[in-house]
Design a protein around this motif. Structure first.
Motif, PDB file in Angstrom:
ATOM      1  N   ASN A   1      24.009 -14.561 -15.201  1.00 52.02           N
ATOM      2  CA  ASN A   1      22.734 -14.758 -15.546  1.00 52.02           C
ATOM      3  C   ASN A   1      21.975 -15.661 -14.755  1.00 52.02           C
ATOM      4  N   TYR A   2      22.593 -16.763 -14.067  1.00 53.15           N
ATOM      5  CA  TYR A   2      21.997 -17.496 -12.955  1.00 53.15           C
ATOM      6  C   TYR A   2      23.062 -18.292 -12.451  1.00 53.15           C
ATOM      7  N   ALA A   3      22.646 -18.763 -11.161  1.00 54.55           N
ATOM      8  CA  ALA A   3      23.465 -19.917 -10.506  1.00 54.55           C
ATOM      9  C   ALA A   3      22.654 -21.260 -10.800  1.00 54.55           C
ATOM     10  N   ALA A   4      23.339 -22.315 -10.921  1.00 54.68           N
ATOM     11  CA  ALA A   4      22.499 -23.447 -11.252  1.00 54.68           C
ATOM     12  C   ALA A   4      23.240 -24.705 -10.630  1.00 54.68           C
ATOM     13  N   VAL A   5      22.520 -25.602 -10.744  1.00 56.48           N
ATOM     14  CA  VAL A   5      23.067 -27.134 -10.621  1.00 56.48           C
ATOM     15  C   VAL A   5      22.290 -27.965 -11.951  1.00 56.48           C
ATOM     16  N   GLU A   6      23.191 -29.080 -12.168  1.00 58.41           N
ATOM     17  CA  GLU A   6      22.648 -29.957 -13.179  1.00 58.41           C
ATOM     18  C   GLU A   6      22.849 -31.227 -12.687  1.00 58.41           C
ATOM     19  N   ILE A   7      21.834 -32.148 -12.776  1.00 59.59           N
ATOM     20  CA  ILE A   7      22.243 -33.692 -12.330  1.00 59.59           C
ATOM     21  C   ILE A   7      21.560 -34.487 -13.277  1.00 59.59           C
ATOM     22  N   ARG A   8      22.072 -35.832 -13.136  1.00 57.92           N
ATOM     23  CA  ARG A   8      21.573 -36.624 -14.370  1.00 57.92           C
ATOM     24  C   ARG A   8      21.289 -38.000 -13.342  1.00 57.92           C
TER      25      ARG A   8
ATOM     26  N   GLU B   1      20.891 -28.449  -5.022  1.00 59.82           N
ATOM     27  CA  GLU B   1      21.175 -29.872  -5.197  1.00 59.82           C
ATOM     28  C   GLU B   1      20.093 -30.721  -4.503  1.00 59.82           C
ATOM     29  N   ALA B   2      19.554 -30.103  -3.399  1.00 61.79           N
ATOM     30  CA  ALA B   2      18.552 -31.225  -2.840  1.00 61.79           C
ATOM     31  C   ALA B   2      17.457 -30.860  -3.556  1.00 61.79           C
ATOM     32  N   LEU B   3      16.962 -29.761  -3.991  1.00 57.67           N
ATOM     33  CA  LEU B   3      15.601 -29.525  -4.888  1.00 57.67           C
ATOM     34  C   LEU B   3      15.922 -30.584  -6.086  1.00 57.67           C
TER      35      LEU B   3
ATOM     36  N   ALA C   1       9.561 -19.558  -5.493  1.00 61.26           N
ATOM     37  CA  ALA C   1       9.489 -20.205  -4.371  1.00 61.26           C
ATOM     38  C   ALA C   1      10.736 -19.533  -3.292  1.00 61.26           C
ATOM     39  N   TYR C   2      10.873 -20.413  -2.252  1.00 63.62           N
ATOM     40  CA  TYR C   2      11.559 -19.818  -1.113  1.00 63.62           C
ATOM     41  C   TYR C   2      12.795 -20.515  -0.749  1.00 63.62           C
ATOM     42  N   HIS C   3      13.591 -21.089  -1.673  1.00 63.35           N
ATOM     43  CA  HIS C   3      14.676 -21.929  -1.511  1.00 63.35           C
ATOM     44  C   HIS C   3      15.876 -21.071  -1.306  1.00 63.35           C
ATOM     45  N   GLY C   4      17.001 -21.351  -0.464  1.00 66.73           N
ATOM     46  CA  GLY C   4      18.242 -20.830  -0.109  1.00 66.73           C
ATOM     47  C   GLY C   4      18.363 -20.958   1.343  1.00 66.73           C
ATOM     48  N   CYS C   5      20.029 -20.715   1.313  1.00 68.81           N
ATOM     49  CA  CYS C   5      20.280 -20.684   2.715  1.00 68.81           C
ATOM     50  C   CYS C   5      20.148 -19.479   3.698  1.00 68.81           C
ATOM     51  N   GLN C   6      20.089 -18.256   2.989  1.00 67.14           N
ATOM     52  CA  GLN C   6      19.988 -16.851   3.653  1.00 67.14           C
ATOM     53  C   GLN C   6      18.509 -16.824   4.216  1.00 67.14           C
TER      54      GLN C   6
END
Length: 123
Positions: A110-117, A75-77, A15-20
């Protein structure tokens, strides 16, 4: 909160997510993990797909969200995935983890990530 859960781990999408600007132009892989919290006893006792959440349908929904719209922030995704799952499926709570293995960071990782519940009762 339900003690039972359905887990979808390592769902990979391009996909094409990101600020850059390069992220929007070139795209990159994203990995999504979800945990759906609900009572699985009825499905286990009846051996009936109608008594649970069909994880193929969940996968299709996540794929549509991740590949169908561009987000600047992980975070939005993640929020979009969580809210849509809570809207479309009879789950009490959902955990969503979005990993970005090729985040534009200097160094090795390894990766950058967010986790939400999220739950039906709110954050």
């Amino acid at each position: 909160m339900a003690k039972d859960k359905i887990i979808l781990d390592g769902l990979a999408f391009y996909a094409y997510h990101g600020c850059q600007p390069a992220e929007a132009e070139l795209g990159q892989p994203f990995i999504v993990d979800v945990e759906l919290y609900l009572d699985l006893a009825p499905a286990g006792q009846a051996d009936d797909l109608q008594a649970t959440v069909n994880y193929d349908t969940v996968y299709q929904l996540i794929r549509e969200i991740v590949t169908g719209q561009r987000y600047k922030l992980l975070e939005a995704l993640a929020e979009s995935v969580a809210q849509k799952i809570l809207t479309c499926f009879p789950v009490e709570e959902v955990l969503v983890r979005v990993k970005k293995p090729r985040a534009p960071l200097p160094g090795t990782f390894n990766y950058a990530a967010v986790e939400i519940r999220r739950s039906r009762k709110g954050p």
